[in-house]
Design an enzyme around this catalytic site. Structure first.
Site, PDB file in Angstrom:
ATOM      1  N   LYS A 216      36.389  31.614  39.332  1.00  0.00           N
ATOM      2  CA  LYS A 216      37.241  32.784  39.100  1.00  0.00           C
ATOM      3  C   LYS A 216      37.798  32.682  37.694  1.00  0.00           C
ATOM      4  CE  LYS A 216      41.375  35.112  40.726  1.00  0.00           C
ATOM      5  NZ  LYS A 216      42.324  35.269  41.829  1.00  0.00           N
ATOM      6  N   ARG A 226      46.829  44.018  40.272  1.00  0.00           N
ATOM      7  CA  ARG A 226      48.212  43.546  40.157  1.00  0.00           C
ATOM      8  C   ARG A 226      49.190  44.706  40.274  1.00  0.00           C
ATOM      9  NH1 ARG A 226      47.028  39.002  35.442  1.00  0.00           N
ATOM     10  NH2 ARG A 226      45.622  37.730  36.737  1.00  0.00           N
ATOM     11  N   LYS A 238      47.506  33.159  33.601  1.00  0.00           N
ATOM     12  CA  LYS A 238      46.884  32.301  34.615  1.00  0.00           C
ATOM     13  C   LYS A 238      45.810  31.383  34.031  1.00  0.00           C
ATOM     14  CE  LYS A 238      47.966  35.392  38.491  1.00  0.00           C
ATOM     15  NZ  LYS A 238      47.511  35.917  39.801  1.00  0.00           N
ATOM     16  N   GLU A 254      32.505  23.802  39.047  1.00  0.00           N
ATOM     17  CA  GLU A 254      33.458  24.287  40.062  1.00  0.00           C
ATOM     18  C   GLU A 254      32.729  24.595  41.377  1.00  0.00           C
ATOM     19  OE1 GLU A 254      36.553  24.523  40.414  1.00  0.00           O
ATOM     20  OE2 GLU A 254      37.553  24.667  38.479  1.00  0.00           O
ATOM     21  N   LYS A 269      33.709  35.704  40.228  1.00  0.00           N
ATOM     22  CA  LYS A 269      34.639  36.819  40.016  1.00  0.00           C
ATOM     23  C   LYS A 269      35.183  36.831  38.599  1.00  0.00           C
ATOM     24  CE  LYS A 269      39.179  38.109  41.630  1.00  0.00           C
ATOM     25  NZ  LYS A 269      40.244  37.839  42.548  1.00  0.00           N
ATOM     26  N   SER A 295      39.007  45.066  40.607  1.00  0.00           N
ATOM     27  CA  SER A 295      39.747  46.326  40.448  1.00  0.00           C
ATOM     28  C   SER A 295      39.482  47.002  39.108  1.00  0.00           C
ATOM     29  CB  SER A 295      41.243  46.048  40.621  1.00  0.00           C
ATOM     30  OG  SER A 295      41.681  45.055  39.713  1.00  0.00           O
ATOM     31  N   TYR A 334      35.616  47.752  45.785  1.00  0.00           N
ATOM     32  CA  TYR A 334      36.437  48.896  46.206  1.00  0.00           C
ATOM     33  C   TYR A 334      35.572  50.149  46.347  1.00  0.00           C
ATOM     34  CZ  TYR A 334      39.910  45.530  44.817  1.00  0.00           C
ATOM     35  OH  TYR A 334      40.635  44.373  44.716  1.00  0.00           O
TER      36      TYR A 334
HETATM   37  C1  PBG Z   1      45.062  36.692  43.804  1.00  0.00           C
HETATM   38  C2  PBG Z   1      43.896  37.575  43.542  1.00  0.00           C
HETATM   39  C3  PBG Z   1      43.658  38.390  42.431  1.00  0.00           C
HETATM   40  C4  PBG Z   1      42.522  39.111  42.721  1.00  0.00           C
HETATM   41  C5  PBG Z   1      42.070  38.707  43.965  1.00  0.00           C
HETATM   42  N1  PBG Z   1      42.931  37.729  44.453  1.00  0.00           N
HETATM   43  C6  PBG Z   1      44.451  38.612  41.216  1.00  0.00           C
HETATM   44  C7  PBG Z   1      44.735  37.506  40.293  1.00  0.00           C
HETATM   45  O1  PBG Z   1      44.175  36.416  40.387  1.00  0.00           O
HETATM   46  O2  PBG Z   1      45.591  37.707  39.446  1.00  0.00           O
HETATM   47  C8  PBG Z   1      41.924  40.160  41.829  1.00  0.00           C
HETATM   48  C9  PBG Z   1      41.108  41.188  42.535  1.00  0.00           C
HETATM   49  C10 PBG Z   1      40.840  42.412  41.753  1.00  0.00           C
HETATM   50  O3  PBG Z   1      41.181  42.563  40.567  1.00  0.00           O
HETATM   51  O4  PBG Z   1      40.255  43.315  42.353  1.00  0.00           O
HETATM   52  N2  PBG Z   1      44.914  35.361  43.580  1.00  0.00           N
END
Ligand code: PBG
Length: 346
Positions: A216, A226, A238, A254, A269, A295, A334
């Site tokens: 990720k 968010r 992050k 990983e 992701k 998203s 989505y």
């Molecule tokens: C939370 C999480 C996130 C997403 C999925 N789980 C956001 C982040 O890590 O800040 C993002 C999913 C998306 O953008 O559709 N840990």
């Protein structure tokens, strides 16, 4: 061989010349829909789409999300309707996220591990009403913490890896107790897959699977998510736990670590900007690979479509088939419902 250029300056394309050089004509296999169907290499199937869903407290609540047109936060009653509609379209897996009001957030994200919280209610309710739907649950603390980070923050302002593992394991057990099929840790803490696996097994949930968000990235594409969960980090970013978008060997490491620790499935992701990562990981693991079309990837297409600049449905199909072509087995998106609707009409 005849020369194509004659002395009088005119061009000649003689038949013998073409026969010699064009013995392969790839267009022959594209001539009709029937032939194109025969040679198609990759397919989209609703049974390999997972719909992420946002759950909110209340009854009869359906809240739109500004940056994600067509995506809503649902209270449990309407959530059930949505899951039934998805199921009818052949989408048999959903991934649940919880919207947590500010007054229930704190520094440790303790609401995440409170017995009877909204997430547990949602899992229990859906499992009881439609038992054959695969319920995935996102495991991370960010929707539940005042600071918006995925883990417990220590006094130095750093996300404390090992303290977070305890919370993630508790969260996973609560999800399992409620009836989740798969827990999906998305926090990027070290060692969490093994820690959660052991915790689940010791609690008697050896049949609950782990979909690890193995690679990720620290991505700007998560912006709309968010907004949907009001979970943007209140300080810093992050990058101390999510991966640097510049790295791919690290993604392989990983994935290998998570596989060794007992992950059942691996997730990459975001998806489109990381197709090379999906393809490389595909080469080194036999585990199923999922990709999260996140998203921001959804929002970009919808924004352009709302301006009349793109045909959203066709672009989504093209994006998702690319993700499959790169090597993903299933896709969290989505656009799952839109695409499944389009597929059902073909
Ligand atoms: C939370 C999480 C996130 C997403 C999925 N789980 C956001 C982040 O890590 O800040 C993002 C999913 C998306 O953008 O559709 N840990």
């Amino acid at each position: 061989m005849t020369t194509p250029f004659l002395s009088n300056g005119k061009t000649s394309f003689s038949a013998p010349f073409l026969e010699q050089t064009l013995n392969r004509r790839p267009r022959r296999n594209r001539q009709t829909a029937a032939i194109r169907g025969l040679v198609q290499e990759t397919f989209l199937h609703p049974g390999q789409l997972v719909s992420p869903l946002f759950v909110v407290e209340g009854k009869g609540v359906q809240q739109s999300i500004n940056s994600m047109p067509g995506v809503y936060r649902y209270s449990l009653d309407l959530l059930l309707k949505e899951v039934i509609a998805l199921h009818r379209l052949g989408i048999r897996a959903v991934d649940l996220f919880c919207y947590v009001p500010n007054e229930k957030k704190d520094g440790d994200g303790s609401e995440a591990v409170r017995q009877g919280n909204l997430l547990q209610q949602a899992i229990q309710f859906l499992k009881q009403e439609i038992p054959d739907v695969c319920l995935m649950v996102d495991i991370a603390l960010d929707p539940f913490t005042t600071h918006g980070h995925d883990g417990v923050v220590n006094q130095q302002g750093v996300v404390d890896n090992d303290a977070t593992l305890v919370m993630l394991a508790k969260m996973s057990i609560l999800a399992a107790e409620a009836g989740a099929d798969i827990v999906a840790p998305s926090d990027m803490m070290d060692g969490r897959v093994g820690y959660i696996r052991t915790a689940l097994d010791q609690a008697g949930f050896s049949s609950v699977g782990i979909l690890s968000y193995a690679a990720k990235y620290a991505s700007a594409f998560y912006g709309p998510f968010r907004e949907a969960l009001n979970s943007a980090p209140k300080f810093g970013d992050k990058k101390g736990y999510q991966m640097n978008p510049a790295n791919v060997r690290e993604a392989i490491m990983e994935c290998q670590l998570d596989e060794q620790q007992g992950a059942d499935m691996l997730l990459i992701k975001p998806a489109l900007a990381y197709l090379d990562v999906i393809a490389k990981v595909r080469e080194v693991t036999t585990l199923p690979i999922g990709a999260y079309h996140v998203s921001g990837e959804y929002a970009m297409v919808m924004a352009a479509a709302q301006n009349g600049w793109l045909d959203a449905q066709r672009v989504f199909e093209e994006c998702l088939i690319s993700i499959k072509r790169a090597g993903a087995d299933f896709i969290l998106t989505y656009a799952a419902k839109q695409v499944a609707e389009a597929l059902s009409k073909k």
